[in-house]
Design a protein around this motif. Structure first.
Motif, mmCIF file in Angstrom:
data_model
loop_
_atom_site.group_PDB
_atom_site.id
_atom_site.type_symbol
_atom_site.label_atom_id
_atom_site.label_comp_id
_atom_site.label_asym_id
_atom_site.label_seq_id
_atom_site.Cartn_x
_atom_site.Cartn_y
_atom_site.Cartn_z
ATOM 1 N N MET A 1 38.868 52.716 43.830
ATOM 2 C CA MET A 1 38.165 51.661 44.531
ATOM 3 C C MET A 1 37.908 50.503 43.566
ATOM 4 O O MET A 1 37.404 50.690 42.464
ATOM 5 C CB MET A 1 36.838 52.198 45.047
ATOM 6 N N THR A 2 38.297 49.294 43.971
ATOM 7 C CA THR A 2 38.092 48.129 43.115
ATOM 8 C C THR A 2 36.701 47.555 43.335
ATOM 9 O O THR A 2 36.106 47.702 44.390
ATOM 10 C CB THR A 2 39.150 47.039 43.399
ATOM 11 N N LYS A 3 36.217 46.891 42.303
ATOM 12 C CA LYS A 3 34.877 46.309 42.324
ATOM 13 C C LYS A 3 35.008 44.809 42.096
ATOM 14 O O LYS A 3 35.745 44.385 41.195
ATOM 15 C CB LYS A 3 34.038 46.964 41.231
ATOM 16 N N LEU A 4 34.306 43.990 42.865
ATOM 17 C CA LEU A 4 34.332 42.542 42.699
ATOM 18 C C LEU A 4 33.772 42.177 41.335
ATOM 19 O O LEU A 4 32.694 42.637 40.959
ATOM 20 C CB LEU A 4 33.520 41.861 43.808
ATOM 21 N N LEU A 5 34.525 41.399 40.563
ATOM 22 C CA LEU A 5 34.116 41.033 39.217
ATOM 23 C C LEU A 5 33.587 39.605 39.146
ATOM 24 O O LEU A 5 32.592 39.344 38.498
ATOM 25 C CB LEU A 5 35.294 41.206 38.263
ATOM 26 N N LEU A 6 34.250 38.672 39.837
ATOM 27 C CA LEU A 6 33.764 37.297 39.836
ATOM 28 C C LEU A 6 34.308 36.513 41.014
ATOM 29 O O LEU A 6 35.305 36.885 41.623
ATOM 30 C CB LEU A 6 34.083 36.587 38.520
ATOM 31 N N THR A 7 33.614 35.430 41.305
ATOM 32 C CA THR A 7 33.985 34.547 42.401
ATOM 33 C C THR A 7 33.965 33.108 41.898
ATOM 34 O O THR A 7 33.017 32.699 41.220
ATOM 35 C CB THR A 7 32.995 34.680 43.579
ATOM 36 N N LEU A 8 35.008 32.355 42.223
ATOM 37 C CA LEU A 8 35.058 30.925 41.933
ATOM 38 C C LEU A 8 34.889 30.175 43.242
ATOM 39 O O LEU A 8 35.557 30.480 44.222
ATOM 40 C CB LEU A 8 36.404 30.541 41.312
ATOM 41 N N GLU A 9 33.988 29.200 43.239
ATOM 42 C CA GLU A 9 33.739 28.390 44.430
ATOM 43 C C GLU A 9 33.863 26.921 44.076
ATOM 44 O O GLU A 9 33.061 26.392 43.293
ATOM 45 C CB GLU A 9 32.337 28.669 44.974
ATOM 46 N N ASN A 10 34.880 26.253 44.612
ATOM 47 C CA ASN A 10 35.101 24.818 44.403
ATOM 48 C C ASN A 10 35.121 24.428 42.932
ATOM 49 O O ASN A 10 34.600 23.383 42.549
ATOM 50 C CB ASN A 10 34.037 23.989 45.135
ATOM 51 N N VAL A 11 35.714 25.241 42.074
ATOM 52 C CA VAL A 11 35.724 24.965 40.641
ATOM 53 C C VAL A 11 36.752 23.886 40.315
ATOM 54 O O VAL A 11 37.911 23.968 40.720
ATOM 55 C CB VAL A 11 35.996 26.253 39.832
ATOM 56 N N SER A 12 36.292 22.882 39.590
ATOM 57 C CA SER A 12 37.141 21.790 39.115
ATOM 58 C C SER A 12 36.856 21.568 37.646
ATOM 59 O O SER A 12 35.771 21.889 37.157
ATOM 60 C CB SER A 12 36.841 20.499 39.883
ATOM 61 N N TYR A 13 37.844 21.008 36.941
ATOM 62 C CA TYR A 13 37.633 20.681 35.537
ATOM 63 C C TYR A 13 38.389 19.412 35.187
ATOM 64 O O TYR A 13 39.580 19.279 35.466
ATOM 65 C CB TYR A 13 38.100 21.810 34.617
#
Length: 81
Positions: A1-13
């Motif tokens: 079973m995989t586990k959520l590690l991170l989420t990117l939301e509207n990331v810009s650079y």
């Protein structure tokens, strides 16, 4: 079973000179292996450093649910003693 590690939301650079590397990146990454592939200069290393909290995005959010590590492409040379 995989586990959520991170989420990117509207990331810009954007670079200090005003050049934009990427805009509005949305992603959800789990604890499985992930590869980041692209041409030279498109911002892969910057995005990886954002994921590891070493660099802040120009805009958007990166939410962590566990540790993320960044291994640089080149390690500093040390003199032999």
């Amino acid at each position: 079973m995989t586990k959520l590690l991170l989420t990117l939301e509207n990331v810009s650079y954007s670079l200090p000179n005003g050049s934009t590397l990427f805009t509005n990146v949305h992603a959800q990454l789990s604890d499985t292996s992930v590869g980041l592939v692209g041409r030279n200069g498109v911002g892969k290393s910057v995005l990886a450093r954002i994921l590891a909290k070493q660099v802040a995005p120009t805009s958007g959010h990166c939410h962590h649910y566990g540790p993320v590590y960044y291994l640089p492409q080149q390690l500093p040379l040390t003199a032999k003693t």
